[in-house]
Design an enzyme around this catalytic site. Structure first.
Site, PDB file in Angstrom:
ATOM      1  N   CYS A  48       0.857  -1.182   0.000  1.00  0.00           N
ATOM      2  CA  CYS A  48       0.000   0.000   0.000  1.00  0.00           C
ATOM      3  C   CYS A  48       0.897   1.238   0.000  1.00  0.00           C
ATOM      4  O   CYS A  48       2.107   1.128  -0.163  1.00  0.00           O
ATOM      5  CB  CYS A  48      -0.992  -0.010   1.157  1.00  0.00           C
ATOM      6  SG  CYS A  48      -0.267   0.162   2.786  1.00  0.00           S
ATOM      7  N   CYS A  91      -4.403  -0.390  -2.457  1.00  0.00           N
ATOM      8  CA  CYS A  91      -4.864   0.954  -2.783  1.00  0.00           C
ATOM      9  C   CYS A  91      -4.423   1.289  -4.199  1.00  0.00           C
ATOM     10  O   CYS A  91      -3.494   0.674  -4.736  1.00  0.00           O
ATOM     11  CB  CYS A  91      -4.315   1.982  -1.801  1.00  0.00           C
ATOM     12  SG  CYS A  91      -2.529   2.177  -1.852  1.00  0.00           S
ATOM     13  N   CYS A 127       3.448   0.733  -8.343  1.00  0.00           N
ATOM     14  CA  CYS A 127       4.130  -0.540  -8.110  1.00  0.00           C
ATOM     15  C   CYS A 127       5.135  -0.797  -9.234  1.00  0.00           C
ATOM     16  O   CYS A 127       4.826  -0.565 -10.407  1.00  0.00           O
ATOM     17  CB  CYS A 127       3.082  -1.650  -8.090  1.00  0.00           C
ATOM     18  SG  CYS A 127       3.705  -3.263  -7.670  1.00  0.00           S
TER      19      CYS A 127
END
Length: 146
Positions: A8, A81, A88
């Site tokens: 997250c 999220c 990412c």
């Protein structure tokens, strides 16, 4: 050993709660479970409190940045999220991914009790996702079929 990585934004609430539940529910003989953030915001005390209410101790956890070695060897990456999903790093070809779009309890306003209610709601959503039979089926298909 199959590796699951919960990600997250700040590794302060959602991913910490997910790591705590996954470690308490999934077999440590089969799964290695970690969490991290694209930033570190410190472990949120409200996350610690609401997890303790449900019998899961995450008080020794700490906020961690994504460990690229662990990330690159993970079998499953679960983003919690949109920020983590968008930022990412590119997943290695062998890594599977899931996205759980959970609201950020750290953004809760109001009295402490009102804030804790938001944390409890997110905690309960995470627990449901982890104990849900569909999650077990997904994990089995994604990780154990190989």
């Amino acid at each position: 050993m199959k590796k699951i990585y919960f990600l997250c934004t700040g590794n302060s609430c959602r991913s910490q709660m997910a790591e705590g539940y996954a470690k308490s529910i999934l077999s440590p003989d089969i799964f290695e479970i970690e969490s991290a953030g694209i930033e570190t915001h410190g472990l949120n005390p409200n996350a610690v409190k609401v997890m303790a209410e449900d019998g899961v101790d995450i008080s020794s956890h700490y906020s961690k940045l994504i460990d690229l070695k662990y990330f690159n060897t993970s079998d499953l990456v679960i983003t919690l999220c949109g920020d983590a999903k968008d930022k990412c790093p590119m997943l290695p070809p062998q890594t599977k991914s899931l996205h759980w779009p959970l609201s950020d309890p750290a953004q809760a306003t109001g009295t402490l009790e009102e804030q804790l209610e938001v944390f409890r709601k997110v905690r309960d959503e995470i627990k449901k996702l982890i104990i849900d039979r569909a999650f077990y089926n997904q994990v089995s298909q994604i990780l154990l079929a190989n």
